[in-house]
Design a protein around this motif. Sequence first.
Motif, PDB file in Angstrom:
ATOM      1  N   ARG A  30      13.449  -2.505   1.574  1.00 17.23           N
ATOM      2  CA  ARG A  30      12.595  -2.323   0.522  1.00 17.23           C
ATOM      3  C   ARG A  30      11.306  -1.613   1.183  1.00 17.23           C
ATOM      4  NH1 ARG A  30      13.758  -5.053  -4.365  1.00 17.23           N
ATOM      5  NH2 ARG A  30      11.513  -5.297  -4.976  1.00 17.23           N
ATOM      6  N   ARG A  85       7.350  -0.821  -0.022  1.00 23.39           N
ATOM      7  CA  ARG A  85       6.539  -1.875   0.108  1.00 23.39           C
ATOM      8  C   ARG A  85       5.738  -1.651   1.191  1.00 23.39           C
ATOM      9  NH1 ARG A  85       8.283  -7.597  -0.654  1.00 23.39           N
ATOM     10  NH2 ARG A  85       6.081  -7.783  -1.338  1.00 23.39           N
ATOM     11  N   TYR A 144       3.367  -0.040   3.931  1.00 27.56           N
ATOM     12  CA  TYR A 144       2.304   0.656   3.949  1.00 27.56           C
ATOM     13  C   TYR A 144       1.616   0.965   5.559  1.00 27.56           C
ATOM     14  CZ  TYR A 144       1.810   1.184  -1.097  1.00 27.56           C
ATOM     15  OH  TYR A 144       1.921   1.219  -2.360  1.00 27.56           O
ATOM     16  N   THR A 161       2.499  -4.874   4.290  1.00 29.02           N
ATOM     17  CA  THR A 161       2.382  -4.316   2.879  1.00 29.02           C
ATOM     18  C   THR A 161       1.133  -4.165   2.362  1.00 29.02           C
ATOM     19  OG1 THR A 161       2.244  -6.397   2.110  1.00 29.02           O
ATOM     20  CG2 THR A 161       4.448  -5.414   2.180  1.00 29.02           C
ATOM     21  N   THR A 162       0.112  -4.011   3.651  1.00 30.15           N
ATOM     22  CA  THR A 162      -1.293  -3.639   3.357  1.00 30.15           C
ATOM     23  C   THR A 162      -1.707  -2.864   4.336  1.00 30.15           C
ATOM     24  OG1 THR A 162      -2.264  -5.153   4.930  1.00 30.15           O
ATOM     25  CG2 THR A 162      -1.691  -6.263   3.097  1.00 30.15           C
TER      26      THR A 162
END
Length: 119
Positions: free
Chosen positions: A27, A30, A32, A99-100
Motif C-alpha cells: 500500500r 499511504r 509520503y 505515512t506523514t
Amino acid sequence: QVQLVDSGGGLVQAGDSLRLSCVASGRTFRVYTMGWFRPAPGKEREFVAGIRRGGGTSYADSVKGRFTISRDNAWSTVYLEMNSLKPEDTAVYYCAAGTTLNYYVMHYWGKGTLVTVSS
C-alpha cells in the motif's frame, strides 16, 4: 501494509562509493516520506537521509555533501548514493517509510543492509 526490501550493502575501502536501494511494495499510496537510518551510540537508529513524495530532501550533518537520496517516478524505489565513504559510516542501513511528512517518524522498516568501510 507496506513492505520494504533494502539492498546494496557491501565491503568497500575508505573513499569508495556505494549505492543502496530500497524497493517498496504493498500500500505505497499511504507513504509520503522515505528515508535511511543507521544505528548510533546511545540511539536505536539515527536519521541519515530522507525524501518526501512531493519533493524535498533532508540529510544528517554527518553525511551532507557525501550522500544523495533519490527516488524513481513511481515512488517504488529509493536510492542512497554514498560517496567518499569513511570508516565511521560502517553500519547496518535500514530503509524506512512513513505515512506523514515528518522525516523522523517512520512506520515501516526494511531488514537492513550492512555497509562496511575499511580504512
